[in-house]
Design an enzyme around this catalytic site. Structure first.
Site, PDB file in Angstrom:
ATOM      1  N   ASP A 143     -11.079-120.042  37.321  1.00 25.43           N
ATOM      2  CA  ASP A 143     -10.717-118.989  36.362  1.00 25.43           C
ATOM      3  C   ASP A 143      -9.192-118.977  36.272  1.00 25.43           C
ATOM      4  OD1 ASP A 143     -10.426-117.992  38.986  1.00 25.43           O
ATOM      5  OD2 ASP A 143     -10.742-115.914  38.360  1.00 25.43           O
TER       6      ASP A 143
ATOM      7  N   HIS B  68      -3.902-118.381  47.320  1.00 29.26           N
ATOM      8  CA  HIS B  68      -5.338-118.391  47.596  1.00 29.26           C
ATOM      9  C   HIS B  68      -6.007-119.726  47.244  1.00 29.26           C
ATOM     10  CE1 HIS B  68      -5.174-113.977  48.004  1.00 29.26           C
ATOM     11  NE2 HIS B  68      -4.549-113.943  46.839  1.00 29.26           N
TER      12      HIS B  68
END
Length: 319
Positions: A10, A241
Site C-alpha cells: 500500500d 517498517h
C-alpha cells in the site's frame, strides 16, 4: 539463487522504502508487485508503485492492482502520516510506461504461485486483503506459496492506530485472520515490536539526499513522514517498517531473536478490533504445547540488528 518474491504494498513512504530495497537486493527476485488500499487509496498506491518501478528502471515487472477496501467495512486512510498522495506530498509525476496488468492482485498471486510452486515468498507491506482474496480463489494456495512475511501486527507492544491494534491489521482484521489461520504456509509477523524503533534519522536523510537519483527520490518523500514521527519520538527520525520487513527476507541474520506463537486477530471487540492476540500460555500437561493447539504458529521477530539493517538499506539505495 535469488529468492522469488511478490511484494504486496500500500505504497506510502515507508512502503516505497521497502519496495526500493527489494529492487536493490541481489538476494531477491521480484516477480511481481501488487497494490492494495491502506495508507491511501488503491488508485494512489498503484500509481505510486508504478512510478517507483520506473524510477528504479524495472518497468518489466508485472504490477497488478488489488483490493480497494477490506473484506468488511470501508477503508480509512492516513494522509496525516504519508501525505495526501501517499508519498509525502513530494509532487512526483505520474508513471509514463508502467501500467497495471489485466489480472487482479489476487489472480496474479495465484497464477504465479502455481507457475513457481514452492518458490515464492509473499512479502505483504500492507493489509492482507489481497492474499485473503487469493485464498478465496484458490483454497490450496498454501501448498504452492510456502512463506508469507507480513509487516503488520503488534505482539507484545501497544498498537499505533488504537491502543492495541497495528494499522495493517486494523485495516482488514478479517483478511489478516484468514491468512494467519492457514496451516499450510509459514507466516512471519514483522510487527511494531521491531519496526517501531528501527529508525532512520536526519543524518540518514542527508546521506540519501546526496546519493543517486533513486536515493534522492526516496529522500524527497521522507520529510513529511519524519515530521509526523518527530512529534512522537521527540527527535527528527522515522520508522522504517516496510524496509525492515524486506531486509529480513534478504538477510535473515538481521533477526537476532524470534519466537513462534499462536496468533489470532480480534474481529468484534469494541476497543480491540484488529488486535493481534498472541497466546503465550503453555500447557504443561501436554508437553508444553500452546493452549491454542488448533491455531497455527506464527513466527514473531522480537529483536533485530538495527545497525546492520540501517547500513544495508542506505548503502543499497544511495548507489
Amino acid at each position: 539463487m535469488a529468492i522469488k518474491v511478490i511484494v504486496d504494498t500500500d505504497t506510502g513512504v515507508d512502503d516505497a522504502m521497502g519496495c526500493a530495497l527489494a529492487l536493490r537486493s541481489p538476494e531477491l527476485d521480484v516477480v511481481a508487485f501488487t497494490s492494495v488500499f491502506g495508507n491511501v487509496s488503491v488508485e494512489l498506491t498503484t500509481e505510486n508503485t508504478a512510478y517507483l518501478m520506473e524510477m528504479f528502471g524495472r518497468p518489466e515487472i508485472p504490477l497488478a492492482r488489488g483490493a480497494g477496501r477490506a473484506l468488511v467495512g470501508s477503508p480509512n486512510y492516513s494522509p496525516f502520516v504519508h501525505g495526501d498522495d501517499g508519498v509525502g506530498n513530494a509532487g512526483f509525476e505520474k508513471a509514463k510506461v508502467v501500467k497495471p496488468v489485466r489480472q487482479s492482485a489476487a489472480e496474479l498471486t495465484v497464477e504465479l504461485a502455481r507457475k513457481h510452486p514452492g518458490e515464492i515468498t509473499f512479502i505483504a507491506l500492507g493489509p492482507l486483503t489481497n492474499l485473503a482474496l487469493a485464498l478465496a480463489i484458490d483454497p490450496e494456495l498454501p501448498k504452492f506459496l510456502p512463506r508469507v512475511v507480513w509487516m503488520g501486527g503488534a505482539a507484545f507492544v501497544p498498537g499505533n492506530v488504537t491502543a492495541v491494534a497495528e494499522a495493517d491489521a486494523w485495516h482488514d482484521p478479517e483478511g489478516a485472520q484468514m491468512v494467519l489461520q492457514q496451516a499450510g504456509w509459514r507466516v512471519d509477523m514483522v510487527g511494531l515490536d521491531v519496526t517501531d524503533d528501527t529508525l532512520l534519522d536526519e543524518a540518514d536523510l542527508t546521506r540519501l539526499q546526496a546519493g543517486s537519483p533513486q536515493s534522492r527520490y526516496i529522500a524527497a518523500m521522507m520529510p513529511f513522514y519524519m515530521d509526523f514521527y518527530s512529534a512522537k519520538l521527540g527527535r527528527y527520525a522515522c520508522a522504517a517498517h516496510s524496509a525492515l520487513t524486506v531486509a529480513i527476507v534478504a538477510d535473515p541474520a538481521i533477526v537476532t531473536a524470534q519466537e513462534a506463537y499462536p496468533v489470532q486477530v480480534e474481529l468484534s471487540g469494541r476497543l480491540t478490533r484488529g488486535m493481534t492476540v498472541v497466546d503465550r500460555r503453555r500447557n504443561n500437561s501436554n508437553g508444553g504445547q500452546p493452549e491454542w493447539k488448533d491455531t497455527p504458529l506464527t513466527n514473531i521477530p522480537t529483536d533485530v540488528d538495527r545497525l546492520r539493517f540501517r547500513e544495508m538499506f542506505l548503502s543499497r539505495i544511495e548507489k
